[in-house]
Structure formats: structure tokens, C-alpha cells
Design a protein around this motif. Structure first.
Motif, PDB file in Angstrom:
ATOM      1  N   LYS A  61      27.702  50.080  16.962  1.00 22.52           N
ATOM      2  CA  LYS A  61      27.370  49.494  18.662  1.00 22.52           C
ATOM      3  C   LYS A  61      27.329  48.368  18.990  1.00 22.52           C
ATOM      4  O   LYS A  61      28.431  49.487  20.402  1.00 22.52           O
ATOM      5  N   MET A  62      28.622  48.156  18.511  1.00 21.80           N
ATOM      6  CA  MET A  62      29.409  46.797  18.871  1.00 21.80           C
ATOM      7  C   MET A  62      30.680  47.452  19.576  1.00 21.80           C
ATOM      8  O   MET A  62      31.045  47.419  21.463  1.00 21.80           O
ATOM      9  N   ALA A  63      31.428  48.268  19.014  1.00 19.39           N
ATOM     10  CA  ALA A  63      32.593  48.927  19.433  1.00 19.39           C
ATOM     11  C   ALA A  63      31.744  50.055  20.895  1.00 19.39           C
ATOM     12  O   ALA A  63      32.961  50.240  21.623  1.00 19.39           O
ATOM     13  N   LYS A  64      30.832  49.920  20.367  1.00 18.78           N
ATOM     14  CA  LYS A  64      31.018  51.368  21.480  1.00 18.78           C
ATOM     15  C   LYS A  64      30.709  50.953  22.939  1.00 18.78           C
ATOM     16  O   LYS A  64      31.222  51.407  23.746  1.00 18.78           O
ATOM     17  N   MET A  65      30.166  49.696  22.914  1.00 16.43           N
ATOM     18  CA  MET A  65      29.523  48.807  23.840  1.00 16.43           C
ATOM     19  C   MET A  65      30.995  48.548  24.639  1.00 16.43           C
ATOM     20  O   MET A  65      30.860  48.275  26.337  1.00 16.43           O
ATOM     21  N   ILE A  66      32.093  47.907  23.640  1.00 13.68           N
ATOM     22  CA  ILE A  66      32.943  47.346  24.462  1.00 13.68           C
ATOM     23  C   ILE A  66      34.397  48.013  24.023  1.00 13.68           C
ATOM     24  O   ILE A  66      34.428  47.916  25.836  1.00 13.68           O
ATOM     25  N   GLU A  67      34.171  49.756  24.140  1.00 12.67           N
ATOM     26  CA  GLU A  67      35.176  50.244  24.224  1.00 12.67           C
ATOM     27  C   GLU A  67      35.362  50.504  25.798  1.00 12.67           C
ATOM     28  O   GLU A  67      34.151  50.903  26.185  1.00 12.67           O
ATOM     29  N   ILE A  68      36.525  50.945  26.531  1.00 12.19           N
ATOM     30  CA  ILE A  68      36.885  50.692  27.898  1.00 12.19           C
ATOM     31  C   ILE A  68      37.951  52.383  27.484  1.00 12.19           C
ATOM     32  O   ILE A  68      38.679  52.018  27.438  1.00 12.19           O
ATOM     33  N   ASP A  72      36.890  54.327  32.807  1.00  6.46           N
ATOM     34  CA  ASP A  72      36.231  53.230  32.757  1.00  6.46           C
ATOM     35  C   ASP A  72      37.032  51.713  33.197  1.00  6.46           C
ATOM     36  O   ASP A  72      36.521  50.903  33.320  1.00  6.46           O
ATOM     37  N   LEU A  73      38.599  51.901  32.550  1.00  8.33           N
ATOM     38  CA  LEU A  73      39.236  50.697  32.991  1.00  8.33           C
ATOM     39  C   LEU A  73      39.326  50.090  34.875  1.00  8.33           C
ATOM     40  O   LEU A  73      39.000  49.219  35.332  1.00  8.33           O
ATOM     41  N   SER A  74      39.413  51.649  35.177  1.00  6.47           N
ATOM     42  CA  SER A  74      40.051  51.423  36.538  1.00  6.47           C
ATOM     43  C   SER A  74      38.905  51.140  37.384  1.00  6.47           C
ATOM     44  O   SER A  74      38.012  50.486  38.130  1.00  6.47           O
ATOM     45  N   GLY A  75      37.461  51.610  36.969  1.00  7.92           N
ATOM     46  CA  GLY A  75      35.976  51.479  37.146  1.00  7.92           C
ATOM     47  C   GLY A  75      35.843  50.032  37.145  1.00  7.92           C
ATOM     48  O   GLY A  75      35.076  49.340  38.091  1.00  7.92           O
ATOM     49  N   ALA A  76      35.842  49.743  35.957  1.00 15.12           N
ATOM     50  CA  ALA A  76      35.902  47.716  35.708  1.00 15.12           C
ATOM     51  C   ALA A  76      36.283  46.748  37.005  1.00 15.12           C
ATOM     52  O   ALA A  76      35.877  46.094  36.788  1.00 15.12           O
ATOM     53  N   LYS A  77      37.632  47.694  37.064  1.00 18.12           N
ATOM     54  CA  LYS A  77      38.767  46.723  37.726  1.00 18.12           C
ATOM     55  C   LYS A  77      38.134  46.763  38.784  1.00 18.12           C
ATOM     56  O   LYS A  77      38.294  45.776  39.840  1.00 18.12           O
ATOM     57  N   ASP A  78      37.589  48.058  39.443  1.00 19.12           N
ATOM     58  CA  ASP A  78      37.044  48.170  41.088  1.00 19.12           C
ATOM     59  C   ASP A  78      35.802  47.221  41.336  1.00 19.12           C
ATOM     60  O   ASP A  78      35.704  46.721  41.964  1.00 19.12           O
ATOM     61  N   ARG A  79      35.023  47.297  40.483  1.00 19.79           N
ATOM     62  CA  ARG A  79      33.483  46.168  40.037  1.00 19.79           C
ATOM     63  C   ARG A  79      33.920  44.831  39.936  1.00 19.79           C
ATOM     64  O   ARG A  79      33.302  44.161  41.061  1.00 19.79           O
ATOM     65  N   LEU A  80      35.196  44.081  39.307  1.00 19.02           N
ATOM     66  CA  LEU A  80      35.619  42.990  39.033  1.00 19.02           C
ATOM     67  C   LEU A  80      36.046  42.840  40.517  1.00 19.02           C
ATOM     68  O   LEU A  80      35.954  41.384  41.038  1.00 19.02           O
ATOM     69  N   ALA A  81      36.947  43.436  40.728  1.00 19.33           N
ATOM     70  CA  ALA A  81      37.355  43.664  41.809  1.00 19.33           C
ATOM     71  C   ALA A  81      36.352  42.908  43.210  1.00 19.33           C
ATOM     72  O   ALA A  81      36.154  42.175  44.481  1.00 19.33           O
ATOM     73  N   LYS A  82      35.212  44.027  43.316  1.00 23.18           N
ATOM     74  CA  LYS A  82      34.327  43.703  44.047  1.00 23.18           C
ATOM     75  C   LYS A  82      33.564  42.413  44.182  1.00 23.18           C
ATOM     76  O   LYS A  82      32.830  41.842  45.372  1.00 23.18           O
ATOM     77  N   LEU A  83      32.902  41.607  42.538  1.00 23.08           N
ATOM     78  CA  LEU A  83      32.915  40.507  42.927  1.00 23.08           C
ATOM     79  C   LEU A  83      32.733  39.656  42.645  1.00 23.08           C
ATOM     80  O   LEU A  83      32.532  39.119  43.870  1.00 23.08           O
ATOM     81  N   ILE A  84      34.585  39.741  43.085  1.00 25.71           N
ATOM     82  CA  ILE A  84      35.088  38.772  43.388  1.00 25.71           C
ATOM     83  C   ILE A  84      35.074  38.731  44.777  1.00 25.71           C
ATOM     84  O   ILE A  84      34.873  37.264  45.327  1.00 25.71           O
ATOM     85  N   ARG A  85      35.637  39.595  45.496  1.00 29.77           N
ATOM     86  CA  ARG A  85      35.643  39.703  46.420  1.00 29.77           C
ATOM     87  C   ARG A  85      34.024  38.978  47.233  1.00 29.77           C
ATOM     88  O   ARG A  85      34.227  38.750  48.571  1.00 29.77           O
TER      89      ARG A  85
END
Length: 99
Positions: A61-68, A72-85
């Protein structure tokens, strides 16, 4: 045979039967203790397997939650960039309010 001899012979027969029955019960008791011991070992093994399976499941379960994945990596980067802005905007607003 006198009545005393008959009584003694009957008593000896009953004692032999009692001894045989005791030996049968003793063997049955040993068998039952063996069965109980085997069952307890099986239960201990099954509990250990269950615990290992639960640990494996939690790890999975933990591996599935962490697995990107790559998408998902590009989506995660976009979300992180939006949060930073958004945080930078909040900081800018707070700094303007202090002045």
C-alpha cells in the motif's frame, strides 16, 4: 474353587481390565497431547504468516501511494509549481499589508 478363590480370581480379572483400560487411556492421552502440540505449532506458523502478509500488504500500500509514474511526475510538478506561485502571492500580499 472356594468362594474366596472365586472372589480373588474375579478381583484379579477386574484389576487386569482396569490396567488395560488405563494403558489405553494413557496412550489416547498422549495422542491427544501430540495433536494439541501440533495444532499449536500450526497456529503459531499461521499467525506468523498472517503477520508477514499484513506487513507485506502495508508495504505494498505504501509503495502504491509513493509510486509516481512519468505522467504523474509532470502533473505533480505542475501542481507543486502552482502551489509555489500561490504561496508567493500570499507572501507578496502580506508584505504589502505590512508596508
Amino acid at each position: 474353587m472356594t468362594p474366596n478363590e472365586k472372589t480373588i480370581a474375579n478381583f484379579e480379572t477386574r484389576i487386569r481390565q482396569l490396567i488395560l483400560r488405563f494403558q489405553e487411556l494413557k496412550k489416547e492421552n498422549q495422542d491427544l497431547y501430540g495433536t494439541i502440540e501440533k495444532s499449536e505449532k500450526d497456529i503459531a506458523e499461521l499467525r506468523a504468516k498472517l503477520e508477514q502478509q499484513q506487513n507485506d500488504y502495508q508495504s505494498l500500500k505504501m509503495a502504491k501511494m509513493i509510486e509516481i509514474t512519468d505522467g504523474d511526475l509532470s502533473g505533480a510538478k505542475d501542481r507543486l509549481a502552482k502551489l509555489i506561485r500561490e504561496v508567493n502571492k500570499c507572501i507578496a500580499i502580506l508584505t504589502d499589508e505590512k508596508e
